[in-house]
Design a protein around this motif. Structure first.
Motif, PDB file in Angstrom:
ATOM      1  N   SER A 641       0.912  -1.200   0.042  1.00  0.00           N
ATOM      2  CA  SER A 641      -0.118   0.148   0.051  1.00  0.00           C
ATOM      3  C   SER A 641       0.745   1.368   0.027  1.00  0.00           C
ATOM      4  CB  SER A 641      -0.950  -0.072   1.273  1.00  0.00           C
ATOM      5  OG  SER A 641      -0.192   0.025   2.513  1.00  0.00           O
ATOM      6  N   ASN A 642       2.161   1.289   0.547  1.00  0.00           N
ATOM      7  CA  ASN A 642       3.040   2.379   0.512  1.00  0.00           C
ATOM      8  C   ASN A 642       4.011   2.230  -0.931  1.00  0.00           C
ATOM      9  OD1 ASN A 642       2.606   4.133   3.295  1.00  0.00           O
ATOM     10  ND2 ASN A 642       2.168   1.848   3.707  1.00  0.00           N
ATOM     11  N   ASP A 643       4.126   1.374  -1.561  1.00  0.00           N
ATOM     12  CA  ASP A 643       4.981   1.199  -2.556  1.00  0.00           C
ATOM     13  C   ASP A 643       4.498   1.973  -3.738  1.00  0.00           C
ATOM     14  OD1 ASP A 643       6.958   0.518  -4.451  1.00  0.00           O
ATOM     15  OD2 ASP A 643       6.795  -1.374  -3.574  1.00  0.00           O
ATOM     16  N   LYS A 644       5.376   2.915  -4.254  1.00  0.00           N
ATOM     17  CA  LYS A 644       4.954   4.009  -5.400  1.00  0.00           C
ATOM     18  C   LYS A 644       5.285   3.153  -6.583  1.00  0.00           C
ATOM     19  CE  LYS A 644       6.188   8.197  -2.602  1.00  0.00           C
ATOM     20  NZ  LYS A 644       6.932   9.266  -2.361  1.00  0.00           N
ATOM     21  N   GLN A 645       5.764   2.077  -6.727  1.00  0.00           N
ATOM     22  CA  GLN A 645       5.969   1.434  -7.943  1.00  0.00           C
ATOM     23  C   GLN A 645       4.541   1.128  -8.414  1.00  0.00           C
ATOM     24  OE1 GLN A 645       8.820  -1.965  -8.161  1.00  0.00           O
ATOM     25  NE2 GLN A 645       9.765  -1.121  -6.406  1.00  0.00           N
ATOM     26  N   THR A 646       4.199   1.137  -9.810  1.00  0.00           N
ATOM     27  CA  THR A 646       2.880   0.923 -10.204  1.00  0.00           C
ATOM     28  C   THR A 646       2.828  -0.954 -10.161  1.00  0.00           C
ATOM     29  OG1 THR A 646       4.174   0.121 -12.558  1.00  0.00           O
ATOM     30  CG2 THR A 646       3.097   2.511 -12.076  1.00  0.00           C
ATOM     31  N   SER A 647       3.765  -1.590 -10.002  1.00  0.00           N
ATOM     32  CA  SER A 647       3.362  -2.902  -9.797  1.00  0.00           C
ATOM     33  C   SER A 647       4.482  -3.623  -9.143  1.00  0.00           C
ATOM     34  CB  SER A 647       3.099  -3.677 -11.108  1.00  0.00           C
ATOM     35  OG  SER A 647       2.821  -5.103 -10.828  1.00  0.00           O
ATOM     36  N   ASN A 648       4.584  -4.161  -8.024  1.00  0.00           N
ATOM     37  CA  ASN A 648       5.774  -4.829  -7.563  1.00  0.00           C
ATOM     38  C   ASN A 648       5.315  -6.435  -7.573  1.00  0.00           C
ATOM     39  OD1 ASN A 648       7.525  -6.098  -5.765  1.00  0.00           O
ATOM     40  ND2 ASN A 648       7.791  -4.227  -4.493  1.00  0.00           N
ATOM     41  N   LYS A 649       5.883  -7.035  -8.416  1.00  0.00           N
ATOM     42  CA  LYS A 649       5.138  -8.341  -8.769  1.00  0.00           C
ATOM     43  C   LYS A 649       5.861  -9.515  -7.804  1.00  0.00           C
ATOM     44  CE  LYS A 649       4.761  -7.818 -13.700  1.00  0.00           C
ATOM     45  NZ  LYS A 649       5.280  -8.236 -15.220  1.00  0.00           N
ATOM     46  N   ASP A 650       7.023  -9.174  -7.441  1.00  0.00           N
ATOM     47  CA  ASP A 650       7.528 -10.084  -6.219  1.00  0.00           C
ATOM     48  C   ASP A 650       6.882  -9.898  -5.010  1.00  0.00           C
ATOM     49  OD1 ASP A 650       9.509 -11.129  -8.099  1.00  0.00           O
ATOM     50  OD2 ASP A 650      10.929  -9.368  -7.198  1.00  0.00           O
ATOM     51  N   LEU A 651       6.415  -8.582  -4.929  1.00  0.00           N
ATOM     52  CA  LEU A 651       5.715  -8.555  -3.460  1.00  0.00           C
ATOM     53  C   LEU A 651       4.337  -9.065  -3.665  1.00  0.00           C
ATOM     54  CD1 LEU A 651       5.646  -7.423  -0.547  1.00  0.00           C
ATOM     55  CD2 LEU A 651       4.818  -5.167  -1.488  1.00  0.00           C
ATOM     56  N   VAL A 652       3.532  -8.755  -4.684  1.00  0.00           N
ATOM     57  CA  VAL A 652       2.229  -9.298  -4.986  1.00  0.00           C
ATOM     58  C   VAL A 652       2.189 -10.831  -4.807  1.00  0.00           C
ATOM     59  CG1 VAL A 652       0.414  -9.976  -6.685  1.00  0.00           C
ATOM     60  CG2 VAL A 652       1.404  -7.371  -6.397  1.00  0.00           C
ATOM     61  N   SER A 653       3.307 -11.488  -5.411  1.00  0.00           N
ATOM     62  CA  SER A 653       3.477 -12.957  -5.468  1.00  0.00           C
ATOM     63  C   SER A 653       3.455 -13.572  -3.849  1.00  0.00           C
ATOM     64  CB  SER A 653       4.677 -13.643  -6.247  1.00  0.00           C
ATOM     65  OG  SER A 653       5.126 -14.832  -6.021  1.00  0.00           O
ATOM     66  N   LYS A 654       4.366 -12.789  -3.101  1.00  0.00           N
ATOM     67  CA  LYS A 654       4.625 -13.164  -1.750  1.00  0.00           C
ATOM     68  C   LYS A 654       3.263 -13.226  -0.852  1.00  0.00           C
ATOM     69  CE  LYS A 654       9.317 -11.373  -0.877  1.00  0.00           C
ATOM     70  NZ  LYS A 654       9.962 -10.511  -0.048  1.00  0.00           N
ATOM     71  N   ILE A 655       2.354 -12.152  -1.285  1.00  0.00           N
ATOM     72  CA  ILE A 655       1.169 -12.053  -0.547  1.00  0.00           C
ATOM     73  C   ILE A 655       0.151 -13.211  -1.096  1.00  0.00           C
ATOM     74  CG2 ILE A 655      -1.105 -10.665  -0.549  1.00  0.00           C
ATOM     75  CD1 ILE A 655       0.651  -8.104  -0.693  1.00  0.00           C
TER      76      ILE A 655
END
Length: 664
Positions: A641-655
């Protein structure tokens, strides 16, 4: 500042004594044997322990009744019984337990014998299966009795990793460092305590004392806006703390917000009509910022009999009423005795303006400089503009000087476009190449600030200047502009040029290392960071950078820890440094230590008004490694929610992975 913290529980001890008594009375009849050589047959050694505990309880109760002599006798008796109990145990081939050694340490502390108390507390620690919070705090109290704040701090920090979110530990550490006047370290622990309170214990007894302490610490460390936030949190409950209300008025004054400063000073006057300091400070603010209202307020002070015979207030009272006879001499004499005071300088400047004094220009520059140093940038700009308006149009050099200073005031007020226009006009009027080179550097710098971010404009200005007169600072600034445009090869080239011209400037190596890192050129990055540290042994930014790189690459773990601990020793309240050290511990699989420092990092970032997605992701990684997917998911989501990147694929995958684990 410290309240006595007892490490025993009287109710538990009372139950224990009763249990021993019942045990003896219900025991089966047996042939009476001696439990140890100096006891009567049939008397168990535990009798001595129960007597020692009872005498200790009697001692505490006597202290509560203010019976000092009686208390001392009971504590001495407790020591004697406990010594006999340990002697009895020794005959059986047994030593003191952690519990009995801790009781003995407590009793020696009450007898003001910290040396023996420490010896017994160490025995308790050695024999404990797990060190308790109570034992650690007991050792801290012993060090405090020795009046050794440093050792008391060390006791708590040594075992903090076992109690990372304990409010008592964090409060005591914040308090100890405050007493030692080590503001950055105190801020670290009070901030961590505030983080724990917000997340775990919103009704904590420490909530508002922590807010007040953080207000004071942020004020001391020159974070005025954060200090205001914390003081307001405190005054939301403690509305009549005059000291804090006055401090809020001072902070707003320093920030140039005279309206808010007046608001708090008026509150003080309303709550405490006899207050003098607030009334006099308010008078000076009216003089500096609201001259049309000043005569009326000074008249009010006169009616309240708050105009003293001496000091600056009667002099300003004379000036606002237009009685200028002999005033210049009074102001000069006062300034000579109080050179750091701003209001008399403003008053003297006004008199010089009214009387058209020949030294007005010099006074104007001096007064504006004092206002600037006091961070009264709006006042400084008004003074300078008045001086500029009085200038002979033919005095071009003087006009350039005024415009340059006005631009500096506008920059500090965040008026970037105004600052650019002022410095551009100064450049247009100026004919001296050396001065123009310096002012062009400033213009290029301004284009990189605030929300302007006009990197290419900055580059064009610097390129023109470099073609006329190369300098290391201009190469450095252009390298920074290239870096912001992600033109890292060009950035490296410019930093290399700067280094060629000034090889002993550590900043040039540090920023070139940053560009090398973006280019994935680790050997060059490492070399430049080491060079930075060799040129500046206090370069905490380079220590942190290099230590973090080592941790990321899983190399040189001990050196990484050493570098980061050095950085934190220099700046303990830097969230980036705490995050880096936490990450090193994570790589070493020391998860409790990792959590300790990552929580420090998260709390410090929040205190500075931002949430760092990297810190939150690191916290998620540690909790996942500790097989706590619920907390891991919480921090991963905070990171996203605080990441300014448009898409953090690695983080989304972790979630997604953790959510699946929880659902299963």
């Amino acid at each position: 500042m410290f309240q006595a913290i007892k490490t025993f529980n009287q109710q538990i001890l009372f139950v224990f004594v009763c249990f021993l008594s019942v045990s003896y009375s219900q025991a089966d009849p047996k042939p009476k044997e001696k439990d140890c050589s100096f006891l009567e047959p049939g008397v168990p050694g535990e009798y001595l322990l129960s007597r020692a505990i009872q005498e200790q309880i009697d001692g505490y109760q006597a202290n509560n009744r203010k019976k000092g002599t009686e208390a001392r006798k009971s504590f001495e008796a407790s020591i004697a019984f406990m010594d006999q109990y340990h002697a009895c145990q020794k005959e059986k081939g047994k030593g003191p337990t952690a519990q009995t050694a801790e009781i003995q340490a407590q009793t020696y502390l009450e007898l003001a014998n910290p040396t023996k108390a420490w010896e017994w507390s160490e025995i308790a620690k050695q024999n404990a299966k797990e060190v308790t919070k109570e034992l650690v705090i007991l050792q801290m109290r012993i060090r405090l009795r020795e009046q050794d704040l440093t050792k008391a701090t060390e006791v708590l920090e040594r075992d903090l990793v076992s109690f990372p979110n304990d409010p008592d530990f964090l409060y005591l550490l914040g308090n100890l460092y405050f007493e030692r006047k080590m503001w950055n370290q105190s801020l670290l622990y009070y901030t961590a305590l505030s983080f724990v309170i917000e997340r775990r214990d919103n009704h904590s007894k420490y909530k508002y004392v922590t807010a007040k302490s953080l207000g004071e610490l942020n004020y001391k460390l020159d974070y005025p806006k954060i200090a205001i936030k914390r003081y307001k949190e405190y005054t939301s409950v403690n509305k009549s703390d005059m000291e804090v209300l006055f401090r809020l008025a001072q902070i707003y004054f320093v920030l140039g917000d005279f309206k808010m400063s007046k608001l708090y000073l008026e509150q003080i006057r309303e709550k405490n009509p006899r207050d003098i300091d607030a009334s006099h400070m308010l008078a000076e603010i009216y003089f500096l910022d609201a001259r049309d209202i000043a005569p009326k307020f000074f008249a009010t002070l006169k009616a309240e009999k708050k105009i003293p015979k001496d000091g600056i207030i009667p002099i300003l009272y004379q000036q606002v009423n237009g009685h200028t006879y002999g005033l210049t001499e009074k102001l000069k004499a006062y300034i000579q005795s109080n050179p750091g005071r701003l209001s008399p300088r403003v008053a003297l400047l006004e008199l010089a303006d009214q009387n058209n004094e020949p030294d007005y220009e010099v006074l104007n520059a001096e007064t504006a400089q004092y206002a600037y140093e006091y961070r009264q940038y709006g006042l400084a700009e008004r003074i300078l503009r008045r001086g500029l308006s009085r200038l002979d149009p033919n005095l071009t050099d003087a006009k350039v000087n005024y415009l340059e200073k006005i631009s500096a005031c506008q920059e500090m007020l965040g008026k970037w476009n105004h600052a650019i226009l002022s410095i551009k006009e100064a450049i247009r009027l100026n004919l001296d190449l050396e001065k123009n080179v310096r002012m062009r550097f400033r213009l290029a710098y301004l284009y990189l600030q605030g929300n302007l971010k006009k990197e290419q404009v900055s580059i064009d200005i610097l390129s023109q200047t470099l073609s006329e007169k190369p300098s290391s600072t201009h190469y450095y600034l252009r390298g920074l502009a290239y870096f912001q445009l992600e033109r890292y090869e060009d950035s490296v080239k410019d930093y290399t040029e700067a280094i060629g011209m000034d090889p002993n400037n550590p900043n040039f190596y540090f920023y070139r290392a940053s560009a090398f890192d973006k280019l994935k050129r680790f050997p060059e990055t490492e070399s430049d960071l080491k060079k930075t540290i060799s040129l500046n042994p206090n370069a905490s930014n380079a220590m942190n950078y290099l230590g973090y790189l080592y941790a990321e690459k899983d190399i040189y773990p001990e050196e990484a820890s050493s570098l980061l601990n050095q950085a934190i020793a220099l700046e303990p309240d830097n969230p980036a440094y705490q995050d880096s050290l936490g990450w090193v511990y994570f790589r070493k699989k020391e998860y409790n230590s990792a959590l300790l420092h990552l929580n420090f990092a998260a709390s410090l970032a929040l205190e500075r008004g931002f949430e760092d997605p990297v810190i939150y992701e690191h916290l998620g990684d540690v909790y996942l490694a500790k097989k706590d997917p619920v907390n891991a998911l919480q921090f991963y989501k905070l990171s996203l929610s605080n990441d300014k990147q448009t898409s953090n694929k690695d983080l989304v995958s972790k979630i997604k992975r953790v959510e699946k684990e929880i659902s299963e």
